[in-house]
Design a protein around this motif. Structure first.
Motif, PDB file in Angstrom:
ATOM      1  N   LYS A  70      -2.148   4.774  -8.029  1.00  0.00           N
ATOM      2  CA  LYS A  70      -1.781   5.446  -6.786  1.00  0.00           C
ATOM      3  C   LYS A  70      -2.774   5.133  -5.667  1.00  0.00           C
ATOM      4  CE  LYS A  70      -2.216   9.854  -6.398  1.00  0.00           C
ATOM      5  NZ  LYS A  70      -2.111  11.318  -6.626  1.00  0.00           N
TER       6      LYS A  70
ATOM      7  N   PHE B 183      -8.097   0.016   1.458  1.00  0.00           N
ATOM      8  CA  PHE B 183      -7.284  -0.118   2.659  1.00  0.00           C
ATOM      9  C   PHE B 183      -7.808   0.795   3.756  1.00  0.00           C
ATOM     10  CE2 PHE B 183      -3.898  -2.675   1.015  1.00  0.00           C
ATOM     11  CZ  PHE B 183      -3.674  -2.282  -0.290  1.00  0.00           C
TER      12      PHE B 183
ATOM     13  N   GLY C 287      -4.196  -1.907   7.132  1.00  0.00           N
ATOM     14  CA  GLY C 287      -4.703  -3.261   7.061  1.00  0.00           C
ATOM     15  C   GLY C 287      -4.252  -3.936   5.781  1.00  0.00           C
TER      16      GLY C 287
ATOM     17  N   ARG D 200     -10.014  -6.589  -1.512  1.00  0.00           N
ATOM     18  CA  ARG D 200     -10.091  -6.454  -2.970  1.00  0.00           C
ATOM     19  C   ARG D 200     -11.549  -6.528  -3.387  1.00  0.00           C
ATOM     20  NH1 ARG D 200      -6.581  -6.700  -6.963  1.00  0.00           N
ATOM     21  NH2 ARG D 200      -4.941  -7.487  -5.589  1.00  0.00           N
TER      22      ARG D 200
ATOM     23  N   TYR E  12       5.653  10.449   5.674  1.00  0.00           N
ATOM     24  CA  TYR E  12       5.906   9.008   5.771  1.00  0.00           C
ATOM     25  C   TYR E  12       6.479   8.477   4.459  1.00  0.00           C
ATOM     26  CZ  TYR E  12       2.209   9.489   9.343  1.00  0.00           C
ATOM     27  OH  TYR E  12       1.435   9.887  10.409  1.00  0.00           O
TER      28      TYR E  12
ATOM     29  N   TYR F  12       6.501   4.634   2.593  1.00  0.00           N
ATOM     30  CA  TYR F  12       5.972   3.286   2.643  1.00  0.00           C
ATOM     31  C   TYR F  12       6.526   2.479   1.480  1.00  0.00           C
ATOM     32  CZ  TYR F  12       2.429   4.619   6.073  1.00  0.00           C
ATOM     33  OH  TYR F  12       1.779   5.039   7.210  1.00  0.00           O
TER      34      TYR F  12
ATOM     35  N   GLN G 239       5.494  -0.937  -0.924  1.00  0.00           N
ATOM     36  CA  GLN G 239       4.421  -1.852  -1.293  1.00  0.00           C
ATOM     37  C   GLN G 239       4.943  -2.876  -2.286  1.00  0.00           C
ATOM     38  OE1 GLN G 239       1.002  -0.407  -3.580  1.00  0.00           O
ATOM     39  NE2 GLN G 239      -0.355  -1.601  -2.262  1.00  0.00           N
TER      40      GLN G 239
ATOM     41  N   GLY H 254       0.521  -6.763  -4.960  1.00  0.00           N
ATOM     42  CA  GLY H 254      -0.577  -7.487  -4.338  1.00  0.00           C
ATOM     43  C   GLY H 254      -0.622  -7.409  -2.828  1.00  0.00           C
ATOM     44  N   LYS H 255       0.260  -6.603  -2.247  1.00  0.00           N
ATOM     45  CA  LYS H 255       0.334  -6.523  -0.790  1.00  0.00           C
ATOM     46  C   LYS H 255      -0.112  -5.165  -0.281  1.00  0.00           C
ATOM     47  CE  LYS H 255       2.325 -10.596  -0.404  1.00  0.00           C
ATOM     48  NZ  LYS H 255       1.639 -11.748   0.240  1.00  0.00           N
ATOM     49  N   SER H 256      -0.162  -5.055   1.039  1.00  0.00           N
ATOM     50  CA  SER H 256      -0.513  -3.784   1.661  1.00  0.00           C
ATOM     51  C   SER H 256       0.721  -2.896   1.765  1.00  0.00           C
ATOM     52  CB  SER H 256      -1.105  -4.046   3.050  1.00  0.00           C
ATOM     53  OG  SER H 256      -1.560  -2.850   3.626  1.00  0.00           O
ATOM     54  N   LEU H 257       0.557  -1.794   2.462  1.00  0.00           N
ATOM     55  CA  LEU H 257       1.636  -0.819   2.597  1.00  0.00           C
ATOM     56  C   LEU H 257       2.400  -1.053   3.887  1.00  0.00           C
ATOM     57  CD1 LEU H 257      -0.916   1.440   1.312  1.00  0.00           C
ATOM     58  CD2 LEU H 257       1.366   1.987   0.539  1.00  0.00           C
TER      59      LEU H 257
ATOM     60  N   SER I 158       5.225   0.303   6.477  1.00  0.00           N
ATOM     61  CA  SER I 158       5.864   1.555   6.880  1.00  0.00           C
ATOM     62  C   SER I 158       7.387   1.419   6.894  1.00  0.00           C
ATOM     63  CB  SER I 158       5.380   1.949   8.271  1.00  0.00           C
ATOM     64  OG  SER I 158       6.073   3.084   8.719  1.00  0.00           O
TER      65      SER I 158
ATOM     66  N   PHE J  90       6.227   4.706  -1.761  1.00  0.00           N
ATOM     67  CA  PHE J  90       5.330   5.856  -1.700  1.00  0.00           C
ATOM     68  C   PHE J  90       5.761   6.798  -0.583  1.00  0.00           C
ATOM     69  CE2 PHE J  90       1.863   4.591  -4.470  1.00  0.00           C
ATOM     70  CZ  PHE J  90       1.893   3.211  -4.456  1.00  0.00           C
TER      71      PHE J  90
ATOM     72  N   ARG K 297      -2.093  12.307   2.340  1.00  0.00           N
ATOM     73  CA  ARG K 297      -2.142  12.156   0.883  1.00  0.00           C
ATOM     74  C   ARG K 297      -0.853  11.512   0.408  1.00  0.00           C
ATOM     75  NH1 ARG K 297      -7.093  14.407  -1.598  1.00  0.00           N
ATOM     76  NH2 ARG K 297      -8.048  15.485   0.170  1.00  0.00           N
ATOM     77  N   PHE K 298      -1.013  10.627  -0.584  1.00  0.00           N
ATOM     78  CA  PHE K 298       0.112   9.866  -1.107  1.00  0.00           C
ATOM     79  C   PHE K 298       0.614  10.448  -2.424  1.00  0.00           C
ATOM     80  CE2 PHE K 298       0.729   5.880   1.260  1.00  0.00           C
ATOM     81  CZ  PHE K 298      -0.257   6.039   2.205  1.00  0.00           C
ATOM     82  N   GLY K 299       1.901  10.289  -2.637  1.00  0.00           N
ATOM     83  CA  GLY K 299       2.446  10.518  -3.962  1.00  0.00           C
ATOM     84  C   GLY K 299       2.059   9.364  -4.875  1.00  0.00           C
ATOM     85  N   ALA K 300       2.396   9.500  -6.144  1.00  0.00           N
ATOM     86  CA  ALA K 300       1.989   8.504  -7.138  1.00  0.00           C
ATOM     87  C   ALA K 300       2.781   7.207  -7.026  1.00  0.00           C
ATOM     88  CB  ALA K 300       2.129   9.085  -8.535  1.00  0.00           C
TER      89      ALA K 300
ATOM     90  N   ARG L 149       8.082   3.048  -8.844  1.00  0.00           N
ATOM     91  CA  ARG L 149       8.249   1.606  -9.027  1.00  0.00           C
ATOM     92  C   ARG L 149       9.720   1.314  -9.279  1.00  0.00           C
ATOM     93  NH1 ARG L 149       4.109  -1.449 -12.813  1.00  0.00           N
ATOM     94  NH2 ARG L 149       2.779  -0.505 -11.261  1.00  0.00           N
TER      95      ARG L 149
END
Lengths: 115, 108
Positions: A42, A91, A107, A111, B33, B35, B37, B40-43, B45, B88, B97-100, B103
């Motif tokens: 998470k 991040f 961003g 890593r 929000y 998001y 993902q 290997g990448k960012s989040l 929106s 997410f 705060r994010f949820g888990a 997938r």
């Protein structure tokens, strides 16, 4: 052009060493955040910044961590005496100042690998 | 402390099917929000929801917010393979705060 640029994209460090992760927001921002994400897990909140002060911090953000704004524009996350379990993606994110009716931009991440 | 719970954590769907991801949170908030993902990448929106009853749609994804129930949903319509990713939700009370994460795998 990305809203937020992070450097480096990948850092390998020896256990016990200090690392500094950098984040440069392109636009004016209202809030600034740091997160970490251990591989496949998470997204964990570390700290938020508002008006050049720490607004909130999580239980993860202990004395090992610190945030600074060294030159008024970019932000740094310093991790002292790194441990193996600090290996993760870090991040940063900004909430733009132009409007509250918008999302936070992330961003591309740094890593961090602690060996 | 604000807690955010997502379910399911794993979701395997057939192409063309519909499904809903749920996001519950523990304290009042004026901003939620969603998001996406990729590995290997960012989040990235997807949606920002600001008020009770807010509904937003983009392509095959639709998000809604019920602030009284402290519940947001992300509905997937007629799933396609390109939607495979981790989704997410995040709730902002000055500390976002994010949820888990959920997938999602969409199979042909």
């Amino acid at each position: 052009e990305p809203e937020v640029t992070q450097t480096p994209s990948h850092q390998v460090t020896q256990m016990g060493q200090e690392v500094i992760l950098r984040c440069v927001p392109i636009s004016n921002h209202l809030y600034f955040y740091w997160y970490r994400q251990i591989l496949g897990q998470k997204v964990e909140f570390l700290v938020s910044f508002y008006n050049n002060e720490i607004s909130e911090k999580s239980e993860i953000f202990d004395d090992q961590f610190s945030v600074e704004r060294p030159d008024g524009s970019n932000f740094t996350l310093k991790i002292r005496s790194t441990k193996l379990e600090d290996s993760a993606m870090y991040f940063c994110a900004i909430l733009p100042k132009t409007s509250l009716n918008t999302e936070a931009f992330f961003g591309q991440g740094t890593r961090l690998t602690v060996v | 402390e604000l807690k955010v719970e997502q379910n399911p954590l794993f979701l395997s769907m057939q192409e063309g099917k519909n499904y809903t991801i749920y996001c519950n949170y523990s304290t009042t908030s004026d901003r939620l929000y969603w998001y996406r993902q990729d590995p290997g990448k960012s989040l990235e929106s997807l949606f920002v929801l600001l008020s009770n009853g807010a509904v937003k749609q983009e392509g095959r994804l639709m998000a809604s917010l019920d602030t009284k129930a402290r519940l947001s949903t992300l509905h997937i319509t007629a799933a396609v393979h390109d939607l495979s990713a981790t989704y997410f939700c995040a709730v902002d009370n000055n500390d976002m705060r994010f949820g888990a994460g959920t997938r999602l795998t969409v199979k042909p």
